[in-house]
Design an enzyme around this catalytic site. Structure first.
Site, mmCIF file in Angstrom:
data_model
loop_
_atom_site.group_PDB
_atom_site.id
_atom_site.type_symbol
_atom_site.label_atom_id
_atom_site.label_comp_id
_atom_site.label_asym_id
_atom_site.label_seq_id
_atom_site.Cartn_x
_atom_site.Cartn_y
_atom_site.Cartn_z
ATOM 1 C CG ASN A 1 14.129 1.213 -10.296
ATOM 2 O OD1 ASN A 1 12.940 1.141 -10.598
ATOM 3 N ND2 ASN A 1 14.683 2.342 -9.882
ATOM 4 C CD GLU B 1 6.288 12.810 -12.998
ATOM 5 O OE1 GLU B 1 6.368 14.034 -12.823
ATOM 6 O OE2 GLU B 1 7.185 12.015 -12.642
ATOM 7 C CB ALA C 1 13.172 11.666 -1.230
ATOM 8 C CB ILE D 1 12.462 15.123 -4.155
ATOM 9 C CG1 ILE D 1 13.942 15.420 -4.320
ATOM 10 C CG2 ILE D 1 11.669 15.924 -5.151
ATOM 11 C CD1 ILE D 1 14.852 14.389 -3.758
ATOM 12 C CE LYS E 1 15.905 11.694 -13.046
ATOM 13 N NZ LYS E 1 14.803 12.376 -12.446
HETATM 14 O O1 PAF Z 1 11.610 8.301 -11.545
HETATM 15 C C1 PAF Z 1 12.351 7.566 -10.848
HETATM 16 O O2 PAF Z 1 11.911 6.665 -10.130
HETATM 17 C C2 PAF Z 1 13.841 7.828 -10.846
HETATM 18 O O3 PAF Z 1 14.084 8.921 -11.697
HETATM 19 C C3 PAF Z 1 14.699 6.641 -11.241
HETATM 20 C C4 PAF Z 1 16.083 7.137 -11.554
HETATM 21 C C5 PAF Z 1 14.155 5.864 -12.400
HETATM 22 C C6 PAF Z 1 14.936 5.728 -10.063
HETATM 23 O O4 PAF Z 1 13.810 5.068 -9.608
#
Ligand code: PAF
Length: 300
Positions: free
Chosen positions: A201, A266, A127, A11, A183
């Site tokens: 996902n 993370e 990205a 990104i 988020k």
């Molecule tokens: O961390 C990620 O991968 C993204 O924030 C998300 C929105 C979960 C999409 O893969």
């Protein structure tokens, strides 16, 4: 404007390349990526396609100009190390804009630099780092930025203009701390499950057991956010989570990408922080604790 991208992964490189059309941008990244960019430029593929000759380095010692804007895109476990390394190149006028996952980046930044230099942002642009020098722009998303106290300042408007000029529409948030929680709740419900079950996902809404787990994790994380004073409803957050899953159906989450690369995840900054806040406020965090334990047991 003089801009440094600290943590030029996928990104960071994408934003850096777009901003470099009108500004002096230096990408600070890992050696293989930097060497490829120095030899052949940066290739952006996918939703945006272009090739950019852009300055790149793997050492902050090469920052030889006054930095107006430092875009922080390192993984959350590297925040302190990165900002400490960059500190000699930062003046009191440098704006540090964090575009990172997790709930602890601002607190970490504040332990090294002044709070009033920090702005925060969130982006849902997808990205993926394809190979050194090549980044795939997988999804056009939304980007918001804000002052930590929610005010609409001149510097904030300047950055919005800067991104607009680079063809990255960006909106001002008047409650970026709440947006960061939103988020994080979404990430806490998606990322660890995709990493544990090694799935895209989209599989989280296809498999009924995983769908149920997403809903329970989301509810638990939302309860913690509410105990911290953020006025979310569980229904809204669950709908947002499902919307993100549907929008990123074929994506590998960032946590799955980390475990596939055998690098650190993370989890501590996302689910780990939710556990810490939940325990402090006497909110049940069994599921967040469990996914932290499983991720660490399996991969760290
Ligand atoms: O961390 C990620 O991968 C993204 O924030 C998300 C929105 C979960 C999409 O893969």
């Amino acid at each position: 404007m003089n801009i440094v991208i600290l943590g030029a992964g996928a990104i960071g490189s994408l934003f850096g390349a777009l901003l470099s059309k009108h500004h002096n941008v230096l990408l600070l990244g890992r050696k293989p990526h930097v060497s490829a960019i120095q030899s052949n430029g940066l290739h952006i593929q996918g939703k945006t396609m272009f090739h950019e000759k852009i300055s790149a380095t793997d050492t902050v010692k090469d920052v030889s100009f006054d930095v107006d804007l430092l875009l922080l895109t390192v993984k959350s476990y590297d925040t302190i190390k990165a900002i400490k390394q960059a500190k000699p190149s930062i003046s009191k006028n440098t704006i540090v804009l964090t575009f990172q996952n997790g709930l602890d980046n601002i607190e970490k930044l504040q332990s090294v630099i002044s709070k009033n230099q920090i702005l925060a942002g969130i982006t849902t642009h997808g990205a993926v780092f394809k190979s050194p020098g090549v980044v795939h722009h997988t999804g056009i998303g939304r980007t918001i930025i804000g002052e930590l106290d929610g005010t609409e300042t001149k510097r904030l408007k300047n950055i919005v203009e800067l991104f607009d000029e680079a063809n990255v529409p960006i909106k001002i948030s008047h409650n970026i701390l709440k947006d960061i929680w939103q988020k994080a709740i979404i990430n806490s419900s998606i990322n660890p499950l995709t990493a544990i079950f090694q799935c895209k996902n989209g599989y989280l809404v296809e498999n009924p057991i995983l769908f149920h787990l997403v809903s329970c994790l989301c509810e638990e994380s939302t309860n913690v956010a509410k105990s911290m004073g953020y006025t979310f409803t569980t229904k809204y957050l669950f709908e947002q989570t499902i919307q993100v899953i549907n929008e990123t159906f074929n994506n590998n989450s960032s946590m799955l990408q980390s475990v596939e690369r055998k690098s650190q995840t993370e989890i501590d900054s996302i689910n780990g922080k939710i556990v810490t806040f939940g325990r402090k406020n006497n909110i049940s965090v069994l599921l967040n604790e469990s996914v932290c334990f499983i991720i660490k047991r399996l991969y760290q």
